[in-house]
Write a protein that holds these residues in place. Structure first.
Motif, PDB file in Angstrom:
ATOM      1  N   ASN A 207       0.823  -1.216   0.000  1.00 18.06           N
ATOM      2  CA  ASN A 207       0.000   0.000   0.000  1.00 18.06           C
ATOM      3  C   ASN A 207       0.853   1.260   0.000  1.00 18.06           C
ATOM      4  O   ASN A 207       0.530   2.244  -0.678  1.00 18.06           O
ATOM      5  CB  ASN A 207      -0.936   0.007   1.215  1.00 18.06           C
TER       6      ASN A 207
ATOM      7  N   PHE B 273      -7.245   5.556   0.508  1.00 17.48           N
ATOM      8  CA  PHE B 273      -7.254   4.150   0.922  1.00 17.48           C
ATOM      9  C   PHE B 273      -8.388   3.881   1.909  1.00 17.48           C
ATOM     10  O   PHE B 273      -9.073   2.860   1.811  1.00 17.48           O
ATOM     11  CB  PHE B 273      -5.903   3.775   1.554  1.00 17.48           C
TER      12      PHE B 273
ATOM     13  N   ASN C 275     -11.768   3.865   0.006  1.00 11.71           N
ATOM     14  CA  ASN C 275     -11.964   2.807  -0.990  1.00 11.71           C
ATOM     15  C   ASN C 275     -11.740   1.389  -0.475  1.00 11.71           C
ATOM     16  O   ASN C 275     -12.320   0.443  -1.023  1.00 11.71           O
ATOM     17  CB  ASN C 275     -11.040   3.052  -2.190  1.00 11.71           C
ATOM     18  N   LEU C 276     -10.909   1.220   0.553  1.00 11.28           N
ATOM     19  CA  LEU C 276     -10.588  -0.126   1.019  1.00 11.28           C
ATOM     20  C   LEU C 276     -11.157  -0.484   2.393  1.00 11.28           C
ATOM     21  O   LEU C 276     -11.518  -1.637   2.632  1.00 11.28           O
ATOM     22  CB  LEU C 276      -9.066  -0.335   1.042  1.00 11.28           C
TER      23      LEU C 276
ATOM     24  N   TRP D 228      -6.799  -0.557  -6.450  1.00 14.33           N
ATOM     25  CA  TRP D 228      -7.465  -1.226  -5.313  1.00 14.33           C
ATOM     26  C   TRP D 228      -7.413  -2.737  -5.483  1.00 14.33           C
ATOM     27  O   TRP D 228      -7.275  -3.468  -4.493  1.00 14.33           O
ATOM     28  CB  TRP D 228      -8.906  -0.730  -5.172  1.00 14.33           C
TER      29      TRP D 228
ATOM     30  N   SER E  70      -3.858  -3.771  -4.481  1.00 18.64           N
ATOM     31  CA  SER E  70      -3.703  -3.686  -3.026  1.00 18.64           C
ATOM     32  C   SER E  70      -4.392  -4.859  -2.327  1.00 18.64           C
ATOM     33  O   SER E  70      -3.785  -5.546  -1.495  1.00 18.64           O
ATOM     34  CB  SER E  70      -4.276  -2.365  -2.515  1.00 18.64           C
TER      35      SER E  70
ATOM     36  N   SER F 140     -13.749  -9.634  -2.101  1.00 15.81           N
ATOM     37  CA  SER F 140     -13.113  -8.451  -2.703  1.00 15.81           C
ATOM     38  C   SER F 140     -13.579  -8.251  -4.141  1.00 15.81           C
ATOM     39  O   SER F 140     -13.791  -7.113  -4.585  1.00 15.81           O
ATOM     40  CB  SER F 140     -11.585  -8.600  -2.680  1.00 15.81           C
TER      41      SER F 140
ATOM     42  N   LEU G 157     -15.414  -4.904  -5.444  1.00 18.79           N
ATOM     43  CA  LEU G 157     -14.867  -4.065  -6.519  1.00 18.79           C
ATOM     44  C   LEU G 157     -15.852  -3.934  -7.688  1.00 18.79           C
ATOM     45  O   LEU G 157     -15.975  -2.852  -8.281  1.00 18.79           O
ATOM     46  CB  LEU G 157     -13.539  -4.635  -7.018  1.00 18.79           C
TER      47      LEU G 157
END
Length: 421
Positions: free
Chosen positions: A155, A169, A172-173, A357, A360, A411, A415
């Motif tokens: 990251n 970050f 979005n994460l 993303w 990551s 994930s 996304l």
């Protein structure tokens, strides 16, 4: 290139089968690459070996081992037993959540170095195996580290090259990581439910103990907590201070050695040198794949199959990063993928934001797949080994790899919904 691949596969086979100690075989494999000049001495020193990681490991090990002498970990262990009222499932969930939150702001290795001694104290006192706790904590450290810019090395690299901020970050994460953490913690609680049993009489005994009796040296405790706090602040501000995390950790370690009065020989004997040298060997072996172009070929092949389709490219990067990072250190892979994504950005073929993303999430979460997939995994395994517990490749893989695949499925869904719907 062929020799580099063969050595990597053979070393990996011996690590998996555990016929030879992983440190010995990693150093031997690295030695072959150096002797046959596939990896030059200069490349090994200046590029392959990540001295920042090694410095961070050694520095934090010294701080933790001096702090351990005060009895603070035993104190926290008894406090945890009391807080959870002796319910080991609740205790595992608490420790996993604390680990994940800490890993979002500290290096994963630092977090497990702080948490695992507490786990070992709890399990030793209650006469149970620490392995279920250790597996859950490894997972939580890698999941939590994915949530922020400073939580995991990939990251930091992505943020630096792509110009992404701390809040980028988080926005979005962190939502994805919050969901993944809850699900994985509950999964491990269910998996290990039958193993987490403790004798009722023993539980009652610990609930009556005065935890303050475990503090052995209050002066050393104050000094240790002061230096530890200072080091943690340094980690959080390392970008603004323009200092590497290893510099902060080694400065903290030397400062604590200076003011603590502890025998330096005794402290250095406690450092996990087998783990340090395993990393050195592994870095050189992965460096062999990197310098011969193997990693570059794999990364380009992964992108070529997508034909610039945005959704397909995102999914391929996510899954490719995850599978690759489960078996090889995620740092060189991330370093290879970043320029490729930047090149795609220059060509203007597609919006690269989702790709960052995907990279990551894949690189960070993929490290949970095997016992050598991430630094935190290797360090935890080494700490357990020192206490006579063996977390084998197969034992960890059995629980961790399927759960890692589930996190990548989650994930993928995240996304797709967030970036393409």
């Amino acid at each position: 290139m062929i020799l580099a691949i063969v050595i990597f596969l053979l070393v990996y086979a011996f690590i998996v089968t555990e016929k030879i100690h992983r440190t010995i075989i990693a150093l031997f494999g690295a030695g072959i690459l150096l002797v046959f000049k596939i990896v030059s001495y200069e490349y090994a020193i200046h590029h392959a070996i990540d001295f920042n990681t090694l410095g961070l490991l050694i520095g934090m090990m010294i701080i933790v081992f001096i702090t351990k002498r005060t009895g603070i970990f035993e104190y926290i262990a008894v406090k945890q037993v009391k807080l959870s009222k002796g319910n080991l499932i609740v205790m595992m969930i608490l420790l996993s959540v604390v680990t994940a939150v800490a890993s979002a702001f500290l290096d994963n290795v630092t977090t497990v170095l702080l948490i695992i001694p507490i786990v070992l104290s709890i399990t030793e006192d209650l006469n149970i195996s620490p392995l279920p706790f250790a597996i859950s904590i490894i997972f939580a450290s890698n999941v939590g580290g994915t949530a922020t810019l400073i939580g995991d090395p990939p990251n930091i690299m992505i943020g630096s090259k792509a110009g992404l901020s701390f809040m980028d970050f988080v926005n979005n994460l962190t939502p994805a990581i919050f969901i993944i953490l809850i699900i994985t913690v509950l999964i491990f609680a269910l998996i290990f439910k039958k193993q987490l049993k403790v004798d009722e009489e023993l539980k009652e005994f610990f609930l009556k103990i005065d935890e303050s009796e475990y503090i052995k040296d209050k002066k050393l405790l104050v000094k240790s907590l002061f230096v530890l706090g200072l080091t943690i602040v340094g980690f959080i501000l390392h970008d603004k201070l323009k200092l590497e995390s290893s510099t902060i950790a080694l400065f903290g370690a030397s400062f604590l050695l200076l003011i603590s009065g502890v025998d330096v020989k005794e402290v250095l004997e406690e450092v996990e040198w087998t783990t340090i040298f395993f990393f050195i060997g592994l870095f050189i072996i992965v460096g062999g794949l990197e310098i011969t172009g193997v990693i570059d070929i794999l990364a380009k092949a992964m992108l070529n199959i997508t034909h610039n389709n945005p959704l397909l490219t995102t999914i391929v990067i996510l899954w490719g990063s995850a599978i690759f990072s489960a078996f090889v250190d995620n740092i060189p892979f991330t370093a290879t993928m970043i320029p490729l994504i930047l090149e795609m950005q220059k060509l203007g073929h597609l919006d690269v934001q989702p790709l960052w993303w995907a990279l990551s999430l894949g690189a960070c979460l993929g490290g949970n797949g095997t016992i050598i997939g991430a630094s935190a995994n290797v360090v935890t395994s080494g700490l357990l080994e020192e206490k006579g517990y063996r977390l084998s490749f197969g034992e960890f893989f059995k629980y961790a790899f399927p759960t890692m695949i589930l996190t990548i499925i989650l994930s993928t869904v995240y996304l797709v919904i967030r970036c393409y719907m």
